[in-house]
Each structure stands twice: as C-alpha cells, then as structure tokens.
Motif scaffolding. Sequence first.
Motif, PDB file in Angstrom:
ATOM      1  N   TYR A 115       0.862  -1.180   0.000  1.00  0.00           N
ATOM      2  CA  TYR A 115       0.000   0.000   0.000  1.00  0.00           C
ATOM      3  C   TYR A 115       0.895   1.225   0.000  1.00  0.00           C
ATOM      4  O   TYR A 115       1.794   1.353   0.827  1.00  0.00           O
ATOM      5  CB  TYR A 115      -0.912   0.014   1.232  1.00  0.00           C
ATOM      6  CG  TYR A 115      -1.918  -1.103   1.245  1.00  0.00           C
ATOM      7  CD1 TYR A 115      -2.916  -1.173   0.286  1.00  0.00           C
ATOM      8  CD2 TYR A 115      -1.873  -2.089   2.214  1.00  0.00           C
ATOM      9  CE1 TYR A 115      -3.844  -2.195   0.292  1.00  0.00           C
ATOM     10  CE2 TYR A 115      -2.797  -3.116   2.231  1.00  0.00           C
ATOM     11  CZ  TYR A 115      -3.772  -3.160   1.268  1.00  0.00           C
ATOM     12  OH  TYR A 115      -4.688  -4.173   1.273  1.00  0.00           O
ATOM     13  N   PHE A 116       0.636   2.133  -0.914  1.00  0.00           N
ATOM     14  CA  PHE A 116       1.457   3.322  -1.100  1.00  0.00           C
ATOM     15  C   PHE A 116       0.694   4.547  -0.621  1.00  0.00           C
ATOM     16  O   PHE A 116      -0.485   4.709  -0.928  1.00  0.00           O
ATOM     17  CB  PHE A 116       1.790   3.470  -2.591  1.00  0.00           C
ATOM     18  CG  PHE A 116       2.527   4.722  -2.934  1.00  0.00           C
ATOM     19  CD1 PHE A 116       3.903   4.771  -2.852  1.00  0.00           C
ATOM     20  CD2 PHE A 116       1.850   5.855  -3.342  1.00  0.00           C
ATOM     21  CE1 PHE A 116       4.582   5.930  -3.171  1.00  0.00           C
ATOM     22  CE2 PHE A 116       2.519   7.014  -3.659  1.00  0.00           C
ATOM     23  CZ  PHE A 116       3.894   7.048  -3.571  1.00  0.00           C
ATOM     24  N   ASP A 125       3.669   0.347   2.829  1.00  0.00           N
ATOM     25  CA  ASP A 125       3.390  -0.705   3.805  1.00  0.00           C
ATOM     26  C   ASP A 125       3.047  -1.985   3.062  1.00  0.00           C
ATOM     27  O   ASP A 125       2.259  -1.971   2.118  1.00  0.00           O
ATOM     28  CB  ASP A 125       2.205  -0.321   4.694  1.00  0.00           C
ATOM     29  CG  ASP A 125       2.493   0.885   5.558  1.00  0.00           C
ATOM     30  OD1 ASP A 125       3.632   0.989   6.042  1.00  0.00           O
ATOM     31  OD2 ASP A 125       1.582   1.714   5.749  1.00  0.00           O
ATOM     32  N   SER A 126       3.608  -3.092   3.497  1.00  0.00           N
ATOM     33  CA  SER A 126       3.259  -4.376   2.899  1.00  0.00           C
ATOM     34  C   SER A 126       2.047  -4.950   3.639  1.00  0.00           C
ATOM     35  O   SER A 126       1.790  -4.625   4.797  1.00  0.00           O
ATOM     36  CB  SER A 126       4.432  -5.348   2.975  1.00  0.00           C
ATOM     37  OG  SER A 126       4.666  -5.735   4.304  1.00  0.00           O
ATOM     38  N   VAL A 127       1.326  -5.804   2.959  1.00  0.00           N
ATOM     39  CA  VAL A 127       0.147  -6.429   3.562  1.00  0.00           C
ATOM     40  C   VAL A 127       0.562  -7.284   4.753  1.00  0.00           C
ATOM     41  O   VAL A 127      -0.129  -7.317   5.770  1.00  0.00           O
ATOM     42  CB  VAL A 127      -0.608  -7.280   2.516  1.00  0.00           C
ATOM     43  CG1 VAL A 127      -1.699  -8.097   3.158  1.00  0.00           C
ATOM     44  CG2 VAL A 127      -1.190  -6.399   1.453  1.00  0.00           C
ATOM     45  N   LEU A 129      -1.113  -6.628   8.305  1.00  0.00           N
ATOM     46  CA  LEU A 129      -1.937  -7.648   8.954  1.00  0.00           C
ATOM     47  C   LEU A 129      -1.479  -7.910  10.384  1.00  0.00           C
ATOM     48  O   LEU A 129      -2.275  -8.314  11.229  1.00  0.00           O
ATOM     49  CB  LEU A 129      -1.918  -8.951   8.154  1.00  0.00           C
ATOM     50  CG  LEU A 129      -2.859  -9.006   6.959  1.00  0.00           C
ATOM     51  CD1 LEU A 129      -2.615 -10.263   6.145  1.00  0.00           C
ATOM     52  CD2 LEU A 129      -4.306  -8.929   7.393  1.00  0.00           C
ATOM     53  N   GLN A 130      -0.208  -7.681  10.660  1.00  0.00           N
ATOM     54  CA  GLN A 130       0.281  -7.861  12.026  1.00  0.00           C
ATOM     55  C   GLN A 130      -0.010  -6.640  12.893  1.00  0.00           C
ATOM     56  O   GLN A 130      -0.389  -6.769  14.052  1.00  0.00           O
ATOM     57  CB  GLN A 130       1.782  -8.142  12.019  1.00  0.00           C
ATOM     58  CG  GLN A 130       2.127  -9.493  11.438  1.00  0.00           C
ATOM     59  CD  GLN A 130       3.622  -9.700  11.305  1.00  0.00           C
ATOM     60  OE1 GLN A 130       4.403  -8.778  11.513  1.00  0.00           O
ATOM     61  NE2 GLN A 130       4.013 -10.915  10.943  1.00  0.00           N
ATOM     62  N   LYS A 131       0.160  -5.437  12.322  1.00  0.00           N
ATOM     63  CA  LYS A 131      -0.007  -4.210  13.109  1.00  0.00           C
ATOM     64  C   LYS A 131      -1.468  -3.779  13.208  1.00  0.00           C
ATOM     65  O   LYS A 131      -1.991  -3.553  14.296  1.00  0.00           O
ATOM     66  CB  LYS A 131       0.808  -3.075  12.493  1.00  0.00           C
ATOM     67  CG  LYS A 131       2.299  -3.289  12.549  1.00  0.00           C
ATOM     68  CD  LYS A 131       3.018  -2.154  11.848  1.00  0.00           C
ATOM     69  CE  LYS A 131       4.490  -2.466  11.688  1.00  0.00           C
ATOM     70  NZ  LYS A 131       5.168  -1.497  10.833  1.00  0.00           N
TER      71      LYS A 131
END
Length: 150
Positions: free
Chosen positions: A80-81, A93-95, A99-101
């Motif tokens: 996500y940009f 941010d990567s998926v 998904l963790q944060k």
Amino acid sequence: MSKTLSFKTYSAKPGEVKRTWHIIDAENQVLGRMAAQIANVLRGKHKPQFTPHIDTGDFVVVTNAAKVALSGKKRDDKTYFSHSHYPGGVRIDSVKDLLQKKPEKVIEHAVWGMLPHNNLGRQLFKKLKVYAGPEHPHAAQMPVEMKINQ
C-alpha cells in the motif's frame, strides 16, 4: 374494469430505509470477494428498494480480520502506497506488516476501493465496523450472520 400497471420508478426516501446489522467472520475468506459483497450490502444493492443516490444500505460488522485470506502471493508481494505531500514523505506498507499491526486497515482499504468516492461513499463507509479478533461491541444490535459466496 381492469387494473393497469404503474410504470413509475420507485425512489427510496432516507426516512423509509430500514437498516439491519450483518456480521461476517473473515476467517479464511478471500479478501477481494468478501470486500465486494460487503460493499454491496453497505450500498443496499441487495434490497429491492435500492436507489443509487440514497444510502439504502445496512451496517456490516467484520470479525477476525487478522485471519483473512489473500490469494496467490499477495501476502508477500502486495503493498500500500501513501504520500504525505512533503519531500521524502513516501510510505510503503506491505500487507504482511499491516496484517500484524493493524489488520482492520486491510479490509477497510479493500472495501473503500469498491465504494463511490464522494460524500455518499464516505457516509456508507461509516457503517462498516471491522475488528481484528472475534469479539465486537455490537451484540445489542443483534447482527444477522452473513455468508460469503466463494
């Protein structure tokens, strides 16, 4: 005397809309398919009195957002940009990290992309409630279980 059919188009009024609450368990559900069906319920397209310019949709509660499934290699590759409009303000941010944060953001981002990007879309988006775990504070609204078509 025969009764004639009325050819008038029905247009829903904001006060006439009856809203229900739906609950979706996102565990092992494919993100895009689930988001498309959530967007349809938020807009009210599942109702016969759907009117494009009126909010005729229902509330949607999504639980277990952290356990959503992504097809293919999207869990590793999708990003996500965003940009703050300041020099050097790029944020990617990567998926996997998201998904963790903040697992709620992944579902919210997918659903937002399928809603109209105007005042009505912002109003519809407020009816989406996403939670990372199985608990939610909307039991008093008696949400109806909604099955996702795979």
